[in-house]
Design a protein around this motif. Structure first.
Motif, PDB file in Angstrom:
ATOM      1  N   ALA A   1     -12.971   8.931   4.997  1.00  0.00           N
ATOM      2  CA  ALA A   1     -11.930   8.194   4.280  1.00  0.00           C
ATOM      3  C   ALA A   1     -11.524   6.929   5.030  1.00  0.00           C
ATOM      4  N   TRP A   2     -11.418   7.021   6.345  1.00  0.00           N
ATOM      5  CA  TRP A   2     -10.931   5.890   7.134  1.00  0.00           C
ATOM      6  C   TRP A   2     -12.028   4.882   7.448  1.00  0.00           C
TER       7      TRP A   2
ATOM      8  N   ASP B   1     -13.578  11.067  -4.135  1.00  0.00           N
ATOM      9  CA  ASP B   1     -13.297  10.282  -2.933  1.00  0.00           C
ATOM     10  C   ASP B   1     -12.979  11.202  -1.766  1.00  0.00           C
ATOM     11  N   PRO B   2     -13.331  10.796  -0.532  1.00  0.00           N
ATOM     12  CA  PRO B   2     -13.152  11.675   0.635  1.00  0.00           C
ATOM     13  C   PRO B   2     -11.676  11.925   0.931  1.00  0.00           C
ATOM     14  N   PRO B   3     -11.318  13.133   1.346  1.00  0.00           N
ATOM     15  CA  PRO B   3      -9.921  13.435   1.712  1.00  0.00           C
ATOM     16  C   PRO B   3      -9.471  12.580   2.897  1.00  0.00           C
ATOM     17  N   LEU B   4      -8.159  12.390   2.999  1.00  0.00           N
ATOM     18  CA  LEU B   4      -7.625  11.494   4.021  1.00  0.00           C
ATOM     19  C   LEU B   4      -7.731  12.061   5.429  1.00  0.00           C
TER      20      LEU B   4
ATOM     21  N   PHE C   1      -5.607   7.571  -1.200  1.00  0.00           N
ATOM     22  CA  PHE C   1      -6.678   8.512  -1.548  1.00  0.00           C
ATOM     23  C   PHE C   1      -7.753   7.845  -2.401  1.00  0.00           C
ATOM     24  N   ASN C   2      -7.337   7.122  -3.432  1.00  0.00           N
ATOM     25  CA  ASN C   2      -8.288   6.520  -4.364  1.00  0.00           C
ATOM     26  C   ASN C   2      -8.933   5.301  -3.721  1.00  0.00           C
TER      27      ASN C   2
END
Length: 814
Positions: free
Chosen positions: A265-266, A257-260, A329-330
């Motif tokens: 991520a957003w 998953d993409p980092p925050l 994160f997940n």
């Protein structure tokens, strides 16, 4: 349209959806994958407990709350009546989704009706059942469908309460909101991700307007919800810290998953929205919403104002949930399911704008969505060609036959070891054949077979190879399989210590092999005769062996099934001078178990090939065996007359090849590290997790506790048994026994500060911070700079509300 007529239509929507769902489940034979199998096993555990329901027994409730440490048990509990009536299985367990569907439709309809009108409520209900993410997971047995239904229901009750003007209705809906909130929190912890924003809004609004009655009503709601969710969370609160890590950071890292700190991520859930809701249910209502915004902006009437406030309230819920879920994160489409029905109400408001001669657009939109649902769920070739042209349309695999004969594999395990509880390691794990899935199918056989995963480190894998009795290997594996797991599978297949008990070839030509250790530690033979008493018929040991090294030993027991199954052997090897060591264990290592009932007096022979460990500091000499048989239920002890057997401890003797130590012995050895503090705790943390894999019901803890209690009756100050009892009780979450044992250790050995620290820790676990502070003060008198003691002191201060002291103690070590 009248409210009664709306409810009839709502009932028809539910009925048609229920027929569709049950029809699909009747045809589909897909093997449940990782998460679903885990939850299905949870439902079996709760069904098994509810079959012996004891409403007035506090211990029964405590054990019931402990059945699931990670997730609240509402969905597991509600599935029990369906499995009791229709039999265990996915189809029966998933019937609980029909209850959740009814609650969701009622909630969505009344949310739309309250904020707009009944027409919007009905269209919102229709859109809800046609959203791909919602109907995909409605066909599974997961917690997310229940989370969605209860979260939206709770939000609806909050909305109605917030909109009520009559004081009596406000109090009434505050009570209803509290009940709904309690049950929502009992589905899964993440319901608050969706409810926290509107709760903050109404709380802030009440404070701003000085509506103290509203605040009292919210307080009442919280108080009403507490008895519903409080017992489970109070019992399992300490696990919530590890749950957050295991459910968030670890899966996210594995899944990539993409980092925050990235836009990906957003924007993840925004990009995923067309898959979750489908383009057809987004575009047409969106056009209607644009038209509504254009027309309502020019109006100042009460209806327009109410509609604008309604959309703003729904966007507050949706936007807050989006931001909170994006900050985690997940990422997974099912994690945001509770905001989709609220989005459906907004879309229904847009769809309702297609009026008069354009009203047919509504039906075309819903009809197209229904067409896409059918074509994405059923393997109809002609429809499949059409759906492949639709962007972002996801499909759900449909299998008329299971891809792996799991039932046949479980049957083979039971046939090979019909009188034993068996644990099978899966090498490597795949979506269709993994420890969760196999564990579920094995538990369906009266909990006789369990599946377990391999360890992650090289040391753990070597331990797995020595300790597991059963392995399943596969000739093909997925790319995600760890190379060391694949290597272990290849080694097992070539290891002469294991015997292939069966092979199965799947449709993709994968060969699945079931391996069993040729010389297992326990063998059980039905003697086809009745027996009245347990007799130790034979004990075989080497003539001599060095102390401090495992010694192979064979016990042969005969006796009635019920007594063998319920007995703990208290075994002492004692010299004439009084020195001794112990080898306590349950007969058959506590694994005597059958899927079918056996007459209590049926005679059996149990042969145990084990290893024992005399302490390294024992003097040389001859040691003779003494055996007491302990009933673990009644604590009644019977001294047996074993065969005359001695062994000579000789430091010069050669060590003998021996199997792994039994788990009671391992626990007792680990427990002796407790007085060392952190250096002694680290091996415990490393090893207990592995032992719990090998003994899936942790019966070794019950055996160790029973044996330790008996030995303490003979010598109340036996420190080895006290440490063993404290560890066994602590691992069973028996806080009171752990506390009493540690207090006794602190009394007989007050100069050991770690004893006081353990007492303080248990007091903190029991939410007794003042007593914890008193205990940790005694520990710090002898060791004032110990950071662990300092942390306990700081936590005790924090739990008492002494923020300044908590900051002083915790700041240097954080």
């Amino acid at each position: 349209m009248s409210h009664a007529k709306d409810l009839k239509i709502l009932g028809i929507i539910w009925l048609l959806t229920a027929i569709h769902d049950r029809l699909w489940l009747a045809f589909d034979r897909t093997i449940p994958a990782w998460d679903m199998s885990h939850h299905l096993t949870g439902s079996l555990n709760h069904l098994n407990a509810l079959q012996t329901l004891q409403l007035t027994d506090g211990d029964w409730w405590l054990n019931f709350w402990r059945l699931s440490h990670k997730y609240p048990p509402l969905t597991y509990t509600l599935a029990a009546p369906f499995q009791q009536v229709f039999g265990v299985g996915l189809d029966a367990a998933a019937a609980v989704n029909l209850v959740y569907l009814a609650l969701l439709l009622i909630a969505v309809y009344h949310l739309g009706r309250r904020l707009f009108d009944g027409t919007v409520g009905l269209w919102a209900a229709g859109i809800t059942v046609l959203m791909p993410t919602l109907y995909f997971y409605r066909l599974d047995y997961l917690l997310d469908t229940g989370v969605t239904a209860l979260t939206v229901l709770t939000f609806t009750t909050l909305t109605i309460w917030w909109g009520e003007e009559a004081r009596s209705q406000q109090w009434r809906w505050a009570v209803i909101f509290g009940i709904s909130l309690g049950f929502a929190i009992m589905t899964k912890q993440n319901v608050m991700f969706f409810l926290i924003t509107p709760l903050i809004w109404v709380t802030g609004g009440s404070l701003w307007r000085k509506q103290w009655g509203r605040l009292l009503q919210l307080l009442l709601s919280g108080v009403i919800s507490l008895p519903i969710w409080g017992p489970w969370y109070h019992t399992n609160w300490i696990y919530l810290f590890s749950t957050a890590q295991n459910a968030n950071a670890i899966p996210a890292s594995l899944e990539g998953d993409p980092p925050l700190n990235t836009w990906a991520a957003w924007s993840y859930y925004a990009r995923q929205l067309p898959q979750a809701a489908s383009w057809v249910l987004l575009i047409v209502p969106a056009v209607g919403l644009l038209f509504w915004l254009f027309t309502t902006g020019r109006r100042a009437d009460e209806t327009a104002q109410r509609e604008r406030q309604g959309v703003a309230w729904l966007l507050l819920y949706w936007g807050g949930a989006y931001l909170i879920c994006s900050a985690i994160f997940n990422k997974d489409s099912r994690f945001v399911m509770p905001y989709l029905p609220v989005l459906a109400v907004i879309l229904a408001q847009g769809l309702a704008q297609w009026r008069r001669w354009l009203v047919g657009v509504r039906w075309l939109t819903v009809g197209a969505a229904a067409f896409l649902m059918v074509s994405s769920l059923y393997p109809i070739p002609q429809l499949g060609e059409v759906t492949r042209q639709v962007p972002d349309l996801i499909t759900k695999s449909f299998h008329a036959q299971p891809s792996i004969p799991l039932t046949a594999i479980v049957d083979e395990v039971v046939a090979t070891a019909p009188y034993l509880r068996s644990t099978v390691a899966i090498v490597p794990s795949t979506p269709a054949l993994n420890h969760n899935t196999f564990n579920y199918y094995g538990n369906r056989e009266n909990f006789q077979v369990y599946g377990r995963e391999l360890g992650g480190s090289e040391d753990h894998l070597l331990q797995d190879e020595r300790s597991h009795l059963w392995f399943i290997t596969q000739s093909q594996h997925n790319d995600a399989a760890r190379p060391e797991h694949v290597a272990l599978g290849d080694a097992i297949a070539a290891d002469p210590r294991f015997k292939p008990e069966g092979q199965w070839t799947t449709a993709d030509q994968t060969v699945i092999t079931l391996h069993h250790r040729r010389n297992p530690p326990v063998r059980v033979i039905n003697q086809d005769r009745q027996r009245q008493h347990v007799i130790l018929q034979r004990v075989n040991v080497p003539a001599s062996a060095p102390p401090g090294q495992p010694i192979p030993i064979t016990y042969e027991w005969t006796g009635p099934w019920a007594q063998l199954q319920n007995s703990v052997a208290i075994v002492t090897w004692i010299a004439a001078t009084g020195e001794a060591w112990t080898h306590d264990h349950g007969i058959g290592l506590g694994n005597l178990h059958t899927a079918e009932p056996i007459a209590p007096d049926a005679g059996f022979r149990v042969v145990e090939n084990l290893a024992m460990l005399p302490p390294a500091d024992l003097p040389a000499g001859d040691y003779a065996i003494a055996v007491t048989l302990l009933d673990r239920t009644t604590a009644k002890a019977e001294i047996l007359t074993p065969p005359s057997t001695t062994i000579r401890l000789d430091p010069a003797a050669d060590p003998q090849p021996a199997p792994e130590l039994d788990y009671v012995t391992q626990l007792r050895q680990l427990a002796q590290g407790l007085p060392q503090g952190r250096p002694g705790l680290e091996p415990i943390f490393q090893q207990i997790g592995r032992i719990n894999q090998y003994d899936p019901i942790q019966d070794y803890l019950v055996q160790a506790e029973a044996a330790s209690r008996y030995r303490l009756q003979q010598n109340a100050n036996d420190r080895a048994s006290l440490y063993s009892l404290a560890l066994a009780a602590g691992l069973q979450e028996d806080a009171q026994t752990t506390l009493t044992t540690m207090q006794h250790l602190a009394k007989i050995a007050p100069a050991t500060p770690i004893h006081h620290a353990y007492v303080a820790f248990v007091h903190l676990y029991l939410w007794q911070p003042r007593r914890a502070a008193d205990a940790i003060a005694l520990a710090r008198q002898d060791d004032p700079t110990n950071p662990d003691y300092q942390a306990l002191d700081g936590i005790a201060a924090l739990m008492q509300g002494n923020l300044w002291k908590a900051w002083q103690e915790l700041r240097p070590i954080l």
